[in-house]
Design a protein around this motif. Structure first.
Motif, PDB file in Angstrom:
ATOM      1  N   PRO A  28      43.078  26.855  43.080  1.00 46.02           N
ATOM      2  CA  PRO A  28      42.312  27.656  42.434  1.00 46.02           C
ATOM      3  C   PRO A  28      41.414  28.318  43.755  1.00 46.02           C
ATOM      4  N   THR A  29      41.521  28.463  44.995  1.00 50.37           N
ATOM      5  CA  THR A  29      41.170  29.411  45.629  1.00 50.37           C
ATOM      6  C   THR A  29      42.202  29.543  46.878  1.00 50.37           C
ATOM      7  N   SER A  30      42.967  29.114  46.789  1.00 49.50           N
ATOM      8  CA  SER A  30      44.070  29.691  47.223  1.00 49.50           C
ATOM      9  C   SER A  30      44.179  31.313  47.077  1.00 49.50           C
ATOM     10  N   LYS A  31      44.464  31.277  48.008  1.00 51.32           N
ATOM     11  CA  LYS A  31      44.920  33.706  49.205  1.00 51.32           C
ATOM     12  C   LYS A  31      46.089  33.485  48.331  1.00 51.32           C
ATOM     13  N   VAL A  32      47.176  33.090  47.469  1.00 54.20           N
ATOM     14  CA  VAL A  32      47.980  33.865  46.714  1.00 54.20           C
ATOM     15  C   VAL A  32      47.838  35.435  46.641  1.00 54.20           C
ATOM     16  N   ASN A  33      47.488  35.837  46.709  1.00 50.56           N
ATOM     17  CA  ASN A  33      47.214  37.476  46.550  1.00 50.56           C
ATOM     18  C   ASN A  33      47.227  38.152  48.396  1.00 50.56           C
ATOM     19  N   GLU A  34      47.285  37.247  49.672  1.00 50.49           N
ATOM     20  CA  GLU A  34      48.105  37.729  50.822  1.00 50.49           C
ATOM     21  C   GLU A  34      49.073  37.357  50.963  1.00 50.49           C
ATOM     22  N   LEU A  35      50.198  37.292  50.010  1.00 49.73           N
ATOM     23  CA  LEU A  35      51.555  36.688  50.239  1.00 49.73           C
ATOM     24  C   LEU A  35      52.069  37.482  50.339  1.00 49.73           C
TER      25      LEU A  35
END
Length: 110
Positions: free
Chosen positions: A33-40
């Motif tokens: 849940p804390t993964s920074k998917v928006n930075e991919l």
């Protein structure tokens, strides 16, 4: 080919994910849940199907759902580290390996 990945937000995972998507593979990624998917990259955000791993949605649940929906992965790339450290040091290697082995085993038991 259908691919399931962990660790897509890391350096190696990001580059491997880009290559797989660009080669036309169907890529699914398990993320925290804390993964920074928006930075991919936009390419990955647009073309990868993300599955959030948490206490209610275990790795076993995610894999079972994929198989039930006829999206059974042909290949799994496990690149995630379940032991998070700000900076890796040589003495962290054993703990990283152990945490991955134990976390993967415990995730499948649930």
């Amino acid at each position: 080919m259908k691919i399931l990945m962990t660790g897509i937000t890391g350096f190696i995972g990001h580059h491997l994910g880009e290559r797989l998507v660009n080669d036309g593979h169907e890529v699914h990624a398990i993320v925290r849940p804390t993964s920074k998917v928006n930075e991919l990259s936009e390419n990955l955000r647009r073309n990868v199907r993300f599955h959030v791993y948490d206490k209610d949605n275990t790795v076993l649940n995610i894999v079972t759902d994929l198989c039930a929906d006829n999206r059974r992965p042909d290949v799994v790339y496990h690149l995630a580290s379940w032991l998070l450290t700000a900076q890796h040091k040589f003495e962290d290697i054993q703990g990283l390996i152990q945490s991955n082995k134990l976390s993967a085993r415990n995730s499948l038991k649930r």
